[in-house]
Design a protein around this motif. Structure first.
Motif, PDB file in Angstrom:
ATOM      1  N   CYS B 215       0.862  -1.177   0.000  1.00  0.00           N
ATOM      2  CA  CYS B 215       0.000   0.000   0.000  1.00  0.00           C
ATOM      3  C   CYS B 215       0.896   1.223   0.000  1.00  0.00           C
ATOM      4  N   ALA B 216       0.459   2.252  -0.677  1.00  0.00           N
ATOM      5  CA  ALA B 216       1.352   3.391  -0.855  1.00  0.00           C
ATOM      6  C   ALA B 216       0.593   4.702  -0.917  1.00  0.00           C
ATOM      7  N   LEU B 227       5.063  -2.603   2.957  1.00  0.00           N
ATOM      8  CA  LEU B 227       4.997  -3.989   2.500  1.00  0.00           C
ATOM      9  C   LEU B 227       4.237  -4.763   3.569  1.00  0.00           C
ATOM     10  N   VAL B 228       3.162  -5.425   3.153  1.00  0.00           N
ATOM     11  CA  VAL B 228       2.248  -6.026   4.130  1.00  0.00           C
ATOM     12  C   VAL B 228       2.129  -7.533   3.893  1.00  0.00           C
ATOM     13  N   ASP B 229       2.178  -8.290   4.965  1.00  0.00           N
ATOM     14  CA  ASP B 229       1.915  -9.727   4.898  1.00  0.00           C
ATOM     15  C   ASP B 229       0.406  -9.916   4.882  1.00  0.00           C
ATOM     16  N   LEU B 230      -0.126 -10.382   3.753  1.00  0.00           N
ATOM     17  CA  LEU B 230      -1.583 -10.447   3.627  1.00  0.00           C
ATOM     18  C   LEU B 230      -2.186 -11.588   4.449  1.00  0.00           C
ATOM     19  N   THR B 231      -1.364 -12.533   4.852  1.00  0.00           N
ATOM     20  CA  THR B 231      -1.897 -13.624   5.667  1.00  0.00           C
ATOM     21  C   THR B 231      -2.170 -13.148   7.087  1.00  0.00           C
ATOM     22  N   THR B 232      -1.229 -12.348   7.626  1.00  0.00           N
ATOM     23  CA  THR B 232      -1.374 -11.897   9.015  1.00  0.00           C
ATOM     24  C   THR B 232      -1.866 -10.466   9.118  1.00  0.00           C
ATOM     25  N   GLU B 234       0.117  -8.047   9.018  1.00  0.00           N
ATOM     26  CA  GLU B 234       1.247  -7.342   9.618  1.00  0.00           C
ATOM     27  C   GLU B 234       1.995  -6.491   8.579  1.00  0.00           C
ATOM     28  N   ILE B 235       2.372  -5.281   8.987  1.00  0.00           N
ATOM     29  CA  ILE B 235       3.235  -4.465   8.128  1.00  0.00           C
ATOM     30  C   ILE B 235       4.669  -4.910   8.346  1.00  0.00           C
ATOM     31  N   ILE B 236       5.293  -5.399   7.292  1.00  0.00           N
ATOM     32  CA  ILE B 236       6.653  -5.915   7.432  1.00  0.00           C
ATOM     33  C   ILE B 236       7.664  -4.783   7.469  1.00  0.00           C
ATOM     34  N   ALA B 237       7.477  -3.832   6.587  1.00  0.00           N
ATOM     35  CA  ALA B 237       8.422  -2.721   6.550  1.00  0.00           C
ATOM     36  C   ALA B 237       7.812  -1.535   5.842  1.00  0.00           C
ATOM     37  N   PHE B 238       8.424  -0.409   6.090  1.00  0.00           N
ATOM     38  CA  PHE B 238       7.989   0.865   5.536  1.00  0.00           C
ATOM     39  C   PHE B 238       9.164   1.454   4.769  1.00  0.00           C
ATOM     40  N   ALA B 239       8.894   2.037   3.630  1.00  0.00           N
ATOM     41  CA  ALA B 239       9.972   2.728   2.901  1.00  0.00           C
ATOM     42  C   ALA B 239       9.428   4.029   2.350  1.00  0.00           C
ATOM     43  N   SER B 240      10.247   5.039   2.308  1.00  0.00           N
ATOM     44  CA  SER B 240       9.807   6.283   1.681  1.00  0.00           C
ATOM     45  C   SER B 240      10.967   6.962   0.993  1.00  0.00           C
ATOM     46  N   SER B 241      10.643   7.748   0.019  1.00  0.00           N
ATOM     47  CA  SER B 241      11.670   8.520  -0.682  1.00  0.00           C
ATOM     48  C   SER B 241      11.001   9.715  -1.331  1.00  0.00           C
ATOM     49  N   ALA B 242      11.807  10.564  -1.903  1.00  0.00           N
ATOM     50  CA  ALA B 242      11.266  11.693  -2.659  1.00  0.00           C
ATOM     51  C   ALA B 242      10.550  11.156  -3.888  1.00  0.00           C
ATOM     52  N   ASN B 243       9.523  11.870  -4.344  1.00  0.00           N
ATOM     53  CA  ASN B 243       8.905  11.595  -5.636  1.00  0.00           C
ATOM     54  C   ASN B 243       9.853  12.144  -6.698  1.00  0.00           C
ATOM     55  N   LEU B 244      10.381  11.264  -7.543  1.00  0.00           N
ATOM     56  CA  LEU B 244      11.406  11.686  -8.514  1.00  0.00           C
ATOM     57  C   LEU B 244      10.880  12.736  -9.499  1.00  0.00           C
ATOM     58  N   GLN B 245       9.561  12.895  -9.563  1.00  0.00           N
ATOM     59  CA  GLN B 245       8.981  13.939 -10.422  1.00  0.00           C
ATOM     60  C   GLN B 245       9.418  15.332  -9.982  1.00  0.00           C
ATOM     61  N   ILE B 277       8.413   4.458  -7.334  1.00  0.00           N
ATOM     62  CA  ILE B 277       7.673   3.366  -6.677  1.00  0.00           C
ATOM     63  C   ILE B 277       8.409   2.032  -6.834  1.00  0.00           C
ATOM     64  N   ASN B 278       8.852   1.717  -8.055  1.00  0.00           N
ATOM     65  CA  ASN B 278       9.526   0.429  -8.238  1.00  0.00           C
ATOM     66  C   ASN B 278      10.813   0.299  -7.428  1.00  0.00           C
ATOM     67  N   PRO B 279      11.669   1.332  -7.379  1.00  0.00           N
ATOM     68  CA  PRO B 279      12.847   1.222  -6.503  1.00  0.00           C
ATOM     69  C   PRO B 279      12.470   1.028  -5.033  1.00  0.00           C
ATOM     70  N   LEU B 280      11.396   1.685  -4.582  1.00  0.00           N
ATOM     71  CA  LEU B 280      10.962   1.509  -3.191  1.00  0.00           C
ATOM     72  C   LEU B 280      10.538   0.053  -2.964  1.00  0.00           C
ATOM     73  N   ILE B 281       9.762  -0.476  -3.900  1.00  0.00           N
ATOM     74  CA  ILE B 281       9.310  -1.871  -3.766  1.00  0.00           C
ATOM     75  C   ILE B 281      10.511  -2.812  -3.814  1.00  0.00           C
ATOM     76  N   ASN B 282      11.413  -2.541  -4.754  1.00  0.00           N
ATOM     77  CA  ASN B 282      12.611  -3.384  -4.865  1.00  0.00           C
ATOM     78  C   ASN B 282      13.370  -3.438  -3.546  1.00  0.00           C
ATOM     79  N   LYS B 283      13.552  -2.277  -2.971  1.00  0.00           N
ATOM     80  CA  LYS B 283      14.273  -2.196  -1.702  1.00  0.00           C
ATOM     81  C   LYS B 283      13.573  -3.023  -0.638  1.00  0.00           C
ATOM     82  N   LEU B 284      12.249  -2.882  -0.568  1.00  0.00           N
ATOM     83  CA  LEU B 284      11.488  -3.597   0.455  1.00  0.00           C
ATOM     84  C   LEU B 284      11.565  -5.106   0.267  1.00  0.00           C
ATOM     85  N   ILE B 285      11.465  -5.569  -0.991  1.00  0.00           N
ATOM     86  CA  ILE B 285      11.440  -7.022  -1.171  1.00  0.00           C
ATOM     87  C   ILE B 285      12.833  -7.614  -1.046  1.00  0.00           C
ATOM     88  N   LEU B 286      13.843  -6.870  -1.453  1.00  0.00           N
ATOM     89  CA  LEU B 286      15.200  -7.398  -1.297  1.00  0.00           C
ATOM     90  C   LEU B 286      15.560  -7.502   0.174  1.00  0.00           C
TER      91      LEU B 286
END
Lengths: 647, 647
Positions: B215-216, B227-232, B234-245, B277-286
């Protein structure tokens, strides 16, 4: 005079010509069709080919870009051969030619369609494709009425057409602001509706019209497409061509094997979609001036393997026991998913399969045949690259597949070809002189022999005593048309002499070809016997026999009986319905309810696996003779032979 | 010693360094964050940059391919500067850094989420994301049970889960034969269900688990992702950055203008999706070792312009009277349609907008605030790049947007920055010495001042007499922190001296900055006044004031009142809820019913266009002073000032 060899790929045809010859003329001489509407004057730029290697010269043309020149692209009509060359022909339309035909009321094709529509209407089906144009005049936005563009569009659709919350893809959403403002908030919506949902698949100017559909039969050998006006239901034109996958094998088994090779599946998918179907559609829309974006509904029917390859889905398990396809019923897709070059949001419907070897083309044919609404027992034979047989009526449907191979579409026969211009479609042989008389499709010299011609040829050779019941050519017949081929160690019969043929080569049939044809016809006849047997029926219980498929519209039923392909029953029981798969696809395009009926047919049809029947092989061997080892089954043929003897 | 200038794009930061310096060190010195987990030893290959021009040398590394080298790609840690250079930084994570945080129960973020979930549950909402893993053991196919793979899968889904005819995309269909046979016909289906349909979005091994959601909040300045575990849940982690726009403009208006330039729309779309958004997601999943294919549900909330740009839809008419967005409610999409780098078939939900200047982020915030279930009159203020205000309760919702600009997220302020590591988030100034004491986010030296810091700074400067009610810096205050900037012809206050700052430069605020902040706060306060007025209410009728948005979690309400940004009411009425848009997006991820509620909020909320209120401009001008021209509105501030005087 210096000679050069030119090889044309992907068909690998080679020809020896003199240095300096024009490449377009050489291609034509090699039997390769390259579209050149301007007549080879260098004006239209249609005769693009790719020179892979070889010395040549080309006259300057502004029609080719520098990038194209760098990549070896040439206009064939402006290119002159200076040495041995390898040339690639881009698309199937250039390889063998796309056959395009306008369809007019009263035509044979049109009448068959009309008959099928009438049948559906009588069964209570409503003609409604679900596609229509919505003409919308939206109020211009103001500070007081500042509803968003999409919601404004939906509001009007609800108001004028009672449509609630239609789907609108991202691609269409992107066009909304410009499309609305271009026409001062008047717009034509291209709408697709079914019982579950409604989608806006495109926006066009308010003062435009026309919505179109495509229906197609994806045959293993031949692909046939109709362009249909969805407003009137009229078929605007018909186009057909070879399935470009042919370069990877003639029948489904060899294609499945090829799909397992590296990049094989991808090549097969591209061959059918980019190489065959899209060029056919392009030809139809260019010729008829139809806007690609206005084609919003497509129905395809093909056998199970073709259905898999069309979608790029691995067909490997179709070939391996226990013969499991990936899908029977394919979910509805969009043109962009499959890569069909029409409106990217167009709905693509692929007719459902029955089993690994009875596919959507047969379901489509059965739908079009109307068997499912009859009381009588009806046999349905599709004589295409495979041979599929269905037996049934309103109460039951039994089906089987016989591995007939592509013989009846001219495949695996040295001078065989599809029923396309240049094909010899009917043959008579004089009983005294053994001289043939032939009919050729189209206004050109003969190129080869199609299915109906081959059946005629075997029957005439048999009845005139040129071949015996085993298919061997008699050495006692006195004719210079009969000769011995030393290389192959077989006898052959010359049907057309080199000077009379399209490409200057003899058109012949030899004992290997005949053997192939006999095995193909035996596969069909024995399949039919087993199917009847497993239903507890005999030929006497069959009230009607429908023949469909690529065997050719000029099939002589009598000759098909004479060679033992079809059972020797009263000819009035036979009915030839042409490409029934294409007719069924048309019905599904125009009648939403026909799509449900096709699913019902696919679900209710029982598939009989012939190979598990212990007596199938026995039946097959008995059927490998002309007409059959059991002559009691063919009283009519026996009568004919006796009449011949008396003469 | 020879000097070279290095320019870093796209942020256009330049720095002068000595020849031979290491590029990674130079980048860090310039305040440019380049990920280098190996510590610059040349082992990890993460510090890729593109050298656009300039002499340099790089040590050999096998981590770069020849193709990359040709395109100017270098590892910054191995590159040494030999002359003036222009260097491009590929992604926002390299430009300003992605801030990643593990979320644990008990954290402030976690508690806010829990509170919102509790609120929904109390309102009768059921926690059900619609996503689950289906563990299926299919019977292996035989000649007797030769059902196709897809139908076999569907049969089991029906049997075990009661799911009828689920949707299955072509991409998933393609994986079926291999996936079924890999696990001997045991398979885990990734399923997405809602009240209308059910879809198999992926297949995985039977013995695997884990399904995840994203969710973003897509802010104009900052993008925040959970990044959220849909089974539980639970929020696994949070990431934020500047909007590159940001490189194309700080506020929505300048972005809309830029979208009209050639390739502008495409660049903005790529900046937010591929660049942010994709770099943020990448960071979270890695970081959390999550398989991309297991992320199957995404919810995004953004203002109306961000929503348009996120989808690549032309926002031009948002800016032009009568301010019409293309869509209010976006149909459900798939990740592959938008280009989000998770499971391509993942469902993407974009929260619905209200009007051109009140978007899905506000709808999301209101959902999370629970105002729609309350009897009291509640004011909701989102202090982000824009300022949006909502007034309402269970019976009504009124909203307006004030063009506050990005000041409260540090934009358009010389030393402003987002609330990210290095941001000064709270400030006190000694009334005698005028020396400041500061709190900095993260364990680093200060880089700049974020929203809450700026509000503190203005308030403290005002209360300590450094500035007057017009925001002008007094020349009579005796402190070497106050000085005159000749170039700009303004006074400035030095908050942090060069030796104490992250990048060795003074952190200052000048009269232009202060003016920008005063106009921003005036926009909010006057908007609030007009909104209350149009509802026929006064501040006395307001029972609660909720503050949300990127202004920073350490906002001192008292100081926001002191500068006249927030109304001078009892501080106990205030509640700070953080990124309410992100909380609402989380709720929609976990509660299907919350998605319906969001639609309901979007439909029922009335939008008030401030510019059409004749007295809005008057209110605005009155609010441009500290705290306000009408001091009767700010009795608490008057009291403080009097207390100061007495001292």
């Amino acid at each position: 005079m210096e000679k050069c060899t030119v090889v044309f790929n992907p068909v690998k045809k080679s020809i020896i010509v003199k240095k300096g010859a024009n490449l377009l003329e050489v291609a034509r001489k090699a039997g390769i069709f390259i579209d050149a509407p301007c007549g080879g004057k260098g004006n239209c730029g249609k005769c693009r080919v790719k020179v892979v290697s070889g010395e040549h010269q080309m006259e300057f043309t502004p029609l080719l870009k520098e990038e194209e020149l760098k990549n070896g692209i040439r206009l064939a009509c402006l290119t002159f051969i200076e040495g041995d060359m390898v040339v690639e022909i881009p698309h199937v339309d250039a390889v063998e030619g796309i056959f395009v035909e306008d369809i007019k009321p009263g035509d044979e094709k049109s009448e068959r369609i009309e008959k099928a529509c009438k049948m559906l209407t009588e069964q209570g089906f409503k003609k409604d494709s679900g596609a229509f144009s919505a003409y919308l005049k939206l109020p211009s936005p103001t500070l007081d009425d500042n509803v968003a563009d999409l919601e404004r569009l939906k509001r009007e659709l609800r108001k004028k057409y009672g449509i609630n919350n239609p789907v609108c893809s991202l691609n269409v959403m992107k066009t909304i602001p410009a499309k609305l403002r271009e026409g001062d908030f008047r717009v034509r919506g291209l709408i697709l509706k079914d019982k579950y949902s409604c989608e806006v698949v495109g926006l066009d100017g308010f003062y435009t019209d026309g919505i179109y559909g495509i229906c197609a039969d994806i045959g293993t050998t031949t692909v046939a497409v109709n362009l249909v006006d969805l407003t009137t239901g009229e078929i605007i034109a018909f186009a057909s061509s070879a399935n470009l996958q042919i370069q990877y094998g003639g029948d489904v088994i060899s294609r499945i094997i090829y799909s397992g090779e590296e990049e094989g599946l991808d090549r097969l998918k591209k061959s059918i979609v980019d190489g065959t179907i899209n060029p056919l559609i392009n030809k139809l829309i260019l010729k008829n001036n139809v806007k690609r974006e206005n084609i919003i509904l497509c129905v395809f029917a093909g056998n199970t393997t073709m259905s898999h390859l069309f979608l790029g889905i691995d067909p490997a398990n179709i070939r391996l026991e226990p013969y499991i396809p990936v899908f029977k019923e394919c979910p509805e897709l969009k043109a962009k998913d499959v890569g069909i070059n029409v409106n990217p949001e167009a709905k693509v419907i692929l007719l459902p399969n029955v089993a690994s070897y009875v596919g959507g083309d047969i379901v489509s044919g059965i739908l079009a045949s109307g068997i499912w609404a009859q009381d009588e027992n009806i046999l349905f034979l599709d004589l295409g690259t495979n041979g599929e047989i269905v037996l049934g009526n309103r109460d039951y449907l039994l089906s089987c597949a016989c591995s007939a191979g592509p013989a009846f579409e001219g495949g695996e026969i040295s001078c065989g070809m599809r029923a396309a211009p240049g094909a010899i479609e009917s043959i008579k042989i004089d009983r005294e002189t053994f001289e043939p008389s032939i009919n050729v499709l189209g206004d050109i010299k003969p190129k080869g022999i199609c299915g109906s011609g081959l059946i005629d040829l075997i029957a005439e050779m048999f009845l005139s005593g040129i071949i015996d019941s085993k298919g061997k050519i008699s050495r006692e017949v006195s004719s210079d048309r009969i000769r011995y081929d030393e290389d192959l160690d077989v006898m052959e019969y010359v049907l057309v002499r080199d000077k009379d043929s399209y490409d200057g080569r003899d058109i012949t049939i030899n004992e290997i070809d005949i053997d192939n044809l006999l095995r193909a016809k035996a596969a069909v006849y024995s399949g039919l016997s087993v199917l009847l047997n497993s239903a507890g029926l005999t030929l006497r219980d069959v009230d009607k026999i429908i023949i469909a498929g690529g065997v050719g519209s000029n099939l002589h039923i009598r000759n098909a009986i004479n060679i033992g392909l079809l059972p020797d029953v009263d000819e009035s029981k036979y009915y030839y319905m042409g490409n029934s798969s294409l007719i069924g696809a048309y019905l599904c395009l125009l009648f939403q309810e026909a799509r449900d009926k096709a699913k019902e047919i696919s679900d209710s049809m029982t598939y009989i696996e012939l190979s598990t029947f212990p007596f199938y092989m026995e039946e097959f061997i008995k059927a490998c003779f002309i007409p059959h080892t059991d002559l009691n089954l063919f009283p009519g043929v026996v009568g004919l032979l006796e009449k011949n003897k008396r003469r």
